[in-house]
Design a protein around this motif. Sequence first.
Motif, PDB file in Angstrom:
ATOM      1  N   TRP A 115      33.470  22.313  37.378  1.00  0.00           N
ATOM      2  CA  TRP A 115      33.527  22.465  35.931  1.00  0.00           C
ATOM      3  C   TRP A 115      33.767  23.929  35.554  1.00  0.00           C
ATOM      4  O   TRP A 115      33.476  24.853  36.316  1.00  0.00           O
ATOM      5  CB  TRP A 115      32.249  21.954  35.272  1.00  0.00           C
ATOM      6  CG  TRP A 115      31.013  22.054  36.113  1.00  0.00           C
ATOM      7  CD1 TRP A 115      30.578  21.162  37.037  1.00  0.00           C
ATOM      8  CD2 TRP A 115      30.052  23.139  36.143  1.00  0.00           C
ATOM      9  NE1 TRP A 115      29.421  21.599  37.637  1.00  0.00           N
ATOM     10  CE2 TRP A 115      29.067  22.802  37.104  1.00  0.00           C
ATOM     11  CE3 TRP A 115      29.929  24.337  35.434  1.00  0.00           C
ATOM     12  CZ2 TRP A 115      27.987  23.630  37.385  1.00  0.00           C
ATOM     13  CZ3 TRP A 115      28.854  25.168  35.704  1.00  0.00           C
ATOM     14  CH2 TRP A 115      27.898  24.807  36.674  1.00  0.00           C
ATOM     15  N   LEU A 116      34.358  24.105  34.391  1.00  0.00           N
ATOM     16  CA  LEU A 116      34.614  25.445  33.875  1.00  0.00           C
ATOM     17  C   LEU A 116      33.349  26.030  33.285  1.00  0.00           C
ATOM     18  O   LEU A 116      32.491  25.316  32.768  1.00  0.00           O
ATOM     19  CB  LEU A 116      35.683  25.405  32.782  1.00  0.00           C
ATOM     20  CG  LEU A 116      37.086  24.966  33.198  1.00  0.00           C
ATOM     21  CD1 LEU A 116      37.989  24.906  31.970  1.00  0.00           C
ATOM     22  CD2 LEU A 116      37.661  25.910  34.247  1.00  0.00           C
ATOM     23  N   MET A 117      33.259  27.366  33.345  1.00  0.00           N
ATOM     24  CA  MET A 117      32.155  28.046  32.672  1.00  0.00           C
ATOM     25  C   MET A 117      32.728  28.889  31.541  1.00  0.00           C
ATOM     26  O   MET A 117      33.085  28.386  30.502  1.00  0.00           O
ATOM     27  CB  MET A 117      31.339  28.854  33.672  1.00  0.00           C
ATOM     28  CG  MET A 117      30.629  27.929  34.659  1.00  0.00           C
ATOM     29  SD  MET A 117      29.308  28.696  35.575  1.00  0.00           S
ATOM     30  CE  MET A 117      28.088  29.010  34.310  1.00  0.00           C
ATOM     31  N   GLN A 118      32.910  30.180  31.776  1.00  0.00           N
ATOM     32  CA  GLN A 118      33.488  30.995  30.720  1.00  0.00           C
ATOM     33  C   GLN A 118      34.245  32.174  31.293  1.00  0.00           C
ATOM     34  O   GLN A 118      34.054  32.568  32.441  1.00  0.00           O
ATOM     35  CB  GLN A 118      32.418  31.486  29.751  1.00  0.00           C
ATOM     36  CG  GLN A 118      31.321  32.302  30.411  1.00  0.00           C
ATOM     37  CD  GLN A 118      30.175  32.595  29.449  1.00  0.00           C
ATOM     38  OE1 GLN A 118      30.082  32.035  28.367  1.00  0.00           O
ATOM     39  NE2 GLN A 118      29.302  33.493  29.853  1.00  0.00           N
ATOM     40  N   VAL A 119      35.131  32.715  30.451  1.00  0.00           N
ATOM     41  CA  VAL A 119      35.947  33.866  30.807  1.00  0.00           C
ATOM     42  C   VAL A 119      35.455  35.066  30.011  1.00  0.00           C
ATOM     43  O   VAL A 119      35.116  34.940  28.829  1.00  0.00           O
ATOM     44  CB  VAL A 119      37.432  33.581  30.478  1.00  0.00           C
ATOM     45  CG1 VAL A 119      38.250  34.851  30.509  1.00  0.00           C
ATOM     46  CG2 VAL A 119      38.003  32.570  31.453  1.00  0.00           C
ATOM     47  N   GLY A 120      35.378  36.237  30.659  1.00  0.00           N
ATOM     48  CA  GLY A 120      35.020  37.469  29.974  1.00  0.00           C
ATOM     49  C   GLY A 120      36.269  38.299  29.752  1.00  0.00           C
ATOM     50  O   GLY A 120      37.106  38.427  30.649  1.00  0.00           O
ATOM     51  N   SER A 121      36.414  38.847  28.557  1.00  0.00           N
ATOM     52  CA  SER A 121      37.594  39.642  28.217  1.00  0.00           C
ATOM     53  C   SER A 121      37.223  41.096  27.973  1.00  0.00           C
ATOM     54  O   SER A 121      36.131  41.405  27.506  1.00  0.00           O
ATOM     55  CB  SER A 121      38.272  39.076  26.962  1.00  0.00           C
ATOM     56  OG  SER A 121      38.707  37.759  27.189  1.00  0.00           O
ATOM     57  N   ALA A 122      38.162  41.991  28.299  1.00  0.00           N
ATOM     58  CA  ALA A 122      37.991  43.413  28.029  1.00  0.00           C
ATOM     59  C   ALA A 122      38.249  43.669  26.544  1.00  0.00           C
ATOM     60  O   ALA A 122      38.686  42.781  25.810  1.00  0.00           O
ATOM     61  CB  ALA A 122      38.960  44.218  28.887  1.00  0.00           C
ATOM     62  N   ALA A 123      37.989  44.893  26.119  1.00  0.00           N
ATOM     63  CA  ALA A 123      38.148  45.248  24.709  1.00  0.00           C
ATOM     64  C   ALA A 123      39.573  45.027  24.212  1.00  0.00           C
ATOM     65  O   ALA A 123      39.795  44.734  23.030  1.00  0.00           O
ATOM     66  CB  ALA A 123      37.728  46.696  24.496  1.00  0.00           C
TER      67      ALA A 123
END
Length: 203
Positions: free
Chosen positions: A34-42
């Motif tokens: 299952w997918l969790m989450q993606v973190g993005s830079a500024a």
Amino acid sequence: MKTTSQAGARTVDGYLLAPFPWYGLDEAFTGPRWLMQVGSAADGTVAHGSTGHGDEPTLRTDGGSERDRFAVVVTVPTSPLRRSADGTGVMEATSVSSAAWLAGVGLLSFTWPGQMDHGLRDDWLDQQTETAWVLADDLTGADWTTLSLPVDGVPTPFHYRESEFGWVLAGSTQGGVHLGAYGRGMSAYGLGFSAVKDITDYA
């Protein structure tokens, strides 16, 4: 395309924007993914993300999550210290420590110590997050051991530690990314990792 988890709706869109390969458990693992989450830079670029395997963990207040059997793989692209895309700042370099810290904090996010009042958990979480950073910054310290696990079929050294809440490991791949992982109820010793051929399989 979306997948719904106990932690809320997850979409595959952010994963598809990443210019680096995602990693997960290899084909030896036949359970749910299952997918969790993606973190993005500024500047909006994808900075890291996680894929889940096994039971989707739930935050419990009973002090134990023995019924959860899960392993989460964190992918962090290898990148040097660099200027942001908009030219207004500097993007931090990534390292194995980055993956170790993200994995450590990820494990904490599904941890609630027994007999702890709701009001105290935020303070506890802040303290433990700081501890996770200190540990991640000293991967050669006594809190870590070395574990060799296959990545794309190649034996790869990982830094590994256990705590009362679960386990955390981190290492680097030949595919240009750092890997972190954390879990509970599943032994880290039997795991293997591989590049995800189609991230929509997790959705």
